[in-house]
Motif scaffolding. Sequence first.
Motif, PDB file in Angstrom:
ATOM      1  N   MET B   1       0.863  -1.205   0.000  1.00  0.00           N
ATOM      2  CA  MET B   1       0.000   0.000   0.000  1.00  0.00           C
ATOM      3  C   MET B   1       0.890   1.242   0.000  1.00  0.00           C
ATOM      4  N   GLU B   2       0.391   2.229  -0.658  1.00  0.00           N
ATOM      5  CA  GLU B   2       1.165   3.462  -0.767  1.00  0.00           C
ATOM      6  C   GLU B   2       1.248   4.158   0.595  1.00  0.00           C
ATOM      7  N   GLU B   3       2.301   4.916   0.792  1.00  0.00           N
ATOM      8  CA  GLU B   3       2.498   5.556   2.105  1.00  0.00           C
ATOM      9  C   GLU B   3       1.425   6.575   2.439  1.00  0.00           C
ATOM     10  N   ALA B   4       0.867   7.221   1.413  1.00  0.00           N
ATOM     11  CA  ALA B   4      -0.222   8.169   1.687  1.00  0.00           C
ATOM     12  C   ALA B   4      -1.437   7.423   2.234  1.00  0.00           C
ATOM     13  N   ALA B   5      -1.727   6.265   1.654  1.00  0.00           N
ATOM     14  CA  ALA B   5      -2.838   5.441   2.128  1.00  0.00           C
ATOM     15  C   ALA B   5      -2.594   4.993   3.569  1.00  0.00           C
ATOM     16  N   VAL B   6      -1.362   4.589   3.826  1.00  0.00           N
ATOM     17  CA  VAL B   6      -1.004   4.171   5.188  1.00  0.00           C
ATOM     18  C   VAL B   6      -1.242   5.314   6.175  1.00  0.00           C
ATOM     19  N   LEU B   7      -0.779   6.487   5.789  1.00  0.00           N
ATOM     20  CA  LEU B   7      -0.918   7.649   6.661  1.00  0.00           C
ATOM     21  C   LEU B   7      -2.380   7.982   6.930  1.00  0.00           C
ATOM     22  N   LEU B   8      -3.195   7.939   5.890  1.00  0.00           N
ATOM     23  CA  LEU B   8      -4.624   8.180   6.063  1.00  0.00           C
ATOM     24  C   LEU B   8      -5.205   7.182   7.064  1.00  0.00           C
ATOM     25  N   LYS B   9      -4.901   5.907   6.868  1.00  0.00           N
ATOM     26  CA  LYS B   9      -5.423   4.860   7.768  1.00  0.00           C
ATOM     27  C   LYS B   9      -4.981   5.079   9.204  1.00  0.00           C
ATOM     28  N   GLN B  10      -3.704   5.408   9.343  1.00  0.00           N
ATOM     29  CA  GLN B  10      -3.168   5.671  10.688  1.00  0.00           C
ATOM     30  C   GLN B  10      -3.970   6.730  11.421  1.00  0.00           C
ATOM     31  N   LYS B  11      -4.427   7.708  10.660  1.00  0.00           N
ATOM     32  CA  LYS B  11      -5.162   8.814  11.259  1.00  0.00           C
ATOM     33  C   LYS B  11      -6.653   8.504  11.356  1.00  0.00           C
ATOM     34  N   GLY B  12      -7.038   7.272  11.005  1.00  0.00           N
ATOM     35  CA  GLY B  12      -8.444   6.903  11.064  1.00  0.00           C
ATOM     36  C   GLY B  12      -9.277   7.486   9.948  1.00  0.00           C
ATOM     37  N   LEU B  13      -8.607   7.846   8.862  1.00  0.00           N
ATOM     38  CA  LEU B  13      -9.311   8.441   7.720  1.00  0.00           C
ATOM     39  C   LEU B  13      -9.410   7.419   6.592  1.00  0.00           C
ATOM     40  N   LYS B  56     -12.722  19.876   0.725  1.00  0.00           N
ATOM     41  CA  LYS B  56     -12.630  19.078   1.954  1.00  0.00           C
ATOM     42  C   LYS B  56     -11.400  18.185   1.925  1.00  0.00           C
ATOM     43  N   THR B  57     -11.109  17.639   0.770  1.00  0.00           N
ATOM     44  CA  THR B  57      -9.940  16.778   0.638  1.00  0.00           C
ATOM     45  C   THR B  57      -8.650  17.565   0.842  1.00  0.00           C
ATOM     46  N   LEU B  58      -8.595  18.755   0.264  1.00  0.00           N
ATOM     47  CA  LEU B  58      -7.401  19.584   0.425  1.00  0.00           C
ATOM     48  C   LEU B  58      -7.175  19.915   1.899  1.00  0.00           C
ATOM     49  N   GLU B  59      -8.258  20.160   2.604  1.00  0.00           N
ATOM     50  CA  GLU B  59      -8.179  20.433   4.042  1.00  0.00           C
ATOM     51  C   GLU B  59      -7.588  19.228   4.787  1.00  0.00           C
ATOM     52  N   VAL B  60      -8.101  18.053   4.449  1.00  0.00           N
ATOM     53  CA  VAL B  60      -7.610  16.828   5.082  1.00  0.00           C
ATOM     54  C   VAL B  60      -6.134  16.603   4.773  1.00  0.00           C
ATOM     55  N   LEU B  61      -5.787  16.709   3.510  1.00  0.00           N
ATOM     56  CA  LEU B  61      -4.394  16.456   3.103  1.00  0.00           C
ATOM     57  C   LEU B  61      -3.440  17.465   3.743  1.00  0.00           C
ATOM     58  N   LYS B  62      -3.924  18.676   3.891  1.00  0.00           N
ATOM     59  CA  LYS B  62      -3.122  19.711   4.540  1.00  0.00           C
ATOM     60  C   LYS B  62      -2.926  19.366   6.013  1.00  0.00           C
ATOM     61  N   ASN B  63      -4.019  18.961   6.651  1.00  0.00           N
ATOM     62  CA  ASN B  63      -3.956  18.664   8.082  1.00  0.00           C
ATOM     63  C   ASN B  63      -3.033  17.503   8.424  1.00  0.00           C
ATOM     64  N   ILE B  64      -2.952  16.525   7.540  1.00  0.00           N
ATOM     65  CA  ILE B  64      -2.058  15.406   7.839  1.00  0.00           C
ATOM     66  C   ILE B  64      -0.676  15.622   7.227  1.00  0.00           C
ATOM     67  N   GLY B  65      -0.453  16.799   6.705  1.00  0.00           N
ATOM     68  CA  GLY B  65       0.899  17.162   6.289  1.00  0.00           C
ATOM     69  C   GLY B  65       1.343  16.626   4.943  1.00  0.00           C
ATOM     70  N   LEU B  66       0.399  16.226   4.109  1.00  0.00           N
ATOM     71  CA  LEU B  66       0.782  15.711   2.785  1.00  0.00           C
ATOM     72  C   LEU B  66       0.885  16.808   1.736  1.00  0.00           C
ATOM     73  N   ILE B  67       0.254  17.931   1.987  1.00  0.00           N
ATOM     74  CA  ILE B  67       0.349  19.051   1.052  1.00  0.00           C
ATOM     75  C   ILE B  67       0.464  20.352   1.850  1.00  0.00           C
ATOM     76  N   GLN B  68       0.828  21.415   1.169  1.00  0.00           N
ATOM     77  CA  GLN B  68       0.787  22.722   1.812  1.00  0.00           C
ATOM     78  C   GLN B  68      -0.022  23.698   0.972  1.00  0.00           C
ATOM     79  N   GLU B  69      -0.520  24.700   1.661  1.00  0.00           N
ATOM     80  CA  GLU B  69      -1.355  25.720   1.053  1.00  0.00           C
ATOM     81  C   GLU B  69      -0.501  26.960   0.832  1.00  0.00           C
ATOM     82  N   LEU B  70      -0.659  27.563  -0.340  1.00  0.00           N
ATOM     83  CA  LEU B  70       0.091  28.780  -0.649  1.00  0.00           C
ATOM     84  C   LEU B  70      -0.869  29.916  -0.891  1.00  0.00           C
TER      85      LEU B  70
END
Lengths: 140, 140
Positions: B1-13, B56-70
């Motif tokens: 599984m991809e690391e992003a998927a792992v990270l999402l699961k870890q966070k209960g997402l 909503k997805t961008l918010e989630v990805l930002k919160n778990i540190g996978l992306i940043q907002e500019l």
Amino acid sequence: MEEAAVLLKQKGLKVTPQRLAILNLLRNTKEHPTAETIYKKLVSDFPTMSLATVYKTLEVLKNIGLIQELNVGEGSFRYDANTNSHTHLVCFGCGKVEDLDESVLQNLIEEAKKHTDYKLVEQKLYFYGYCPACQKMLSN
Amino acid sequence: MEEAAVLLKQKGLKVTPQRLAILNLLRNTKEHPTAETIYKKLVSDFPTMSLATVYKTLEVLKNIGLIQELNVGEGSFRYDANTNSHTHLVCFGCGKVEDLDESVLQNLIEEAKKHTDYKLVEQKLYFYGYCPACQKMLSN
DNA sequence: TATTAAAAGAAAAATATTATCTTTTATGAA
DNA sequence: TTCATAAAAGATAATATTTTTCTTTTAATA
């Protein structure tokens, strides 16, 4: 006549009490207010003042180089009468935006020019962290 | 599984196709798109996709540190899958936003720390100017 | 003081983003 | 593999910020 008034006239723009008030407010604060905040502070002195006037005035003042617009990543813009390309500090705790003395960062743009084929004209640098007061709050 | 998927699961997402698609799109572009742009690019592959889902997805990805907002000073936010505190170049001509190699600016935050009592955690540095193509256009 | 172009003010519109509600789906248990 | 369920997606409405439009007022000049 004040130099801001002179500049407005030079550009064929009218010198109005609202324009001067907004500029003076920005020149006498260090808090980098939003249009909304500016409006609220002025509406007691100018009861007929409209938020649209604030926005239009900020646009004018920005265009003639008397103020600059900031966006530190909030939903709205902030305004600053210091038009130098200076650095800002944003507190994650209370959200306030302050200036950072820039002495050491002076030649940032010169340094950056070595690394790009863009023709650089200005920079915006925002630092994010916790101000002393918020640090204290967090440690309690 | 991809690391992003792992990270999402870890966070209960939940690991959803939409979330992976938005993240992959950001990882495979250098243009720092807005929510609107992301939506337009994905709606052909995901005809039922909604703009609200993108936000909503961008918010989630930002919160778990996978992306940043500019925010380079436009009316809207841009998103970047490079979460390092790197520097951006904004072209005044065409409005595109590119990355700047940062080697020399590495220790900016260390330097800034000497000049403030803030506890600094990150920085945003935007340079503004004209990209090579726009320089050429302007000189004609 | 009168004229007029520009600005102010009021209100509506446009944009970007967020919230709400219903339907769909990912996930884990049976 | 199917079922139950909590979470996410999607549709839509709401909110917030900024811009536009239109009318009234005012600064600037004659």
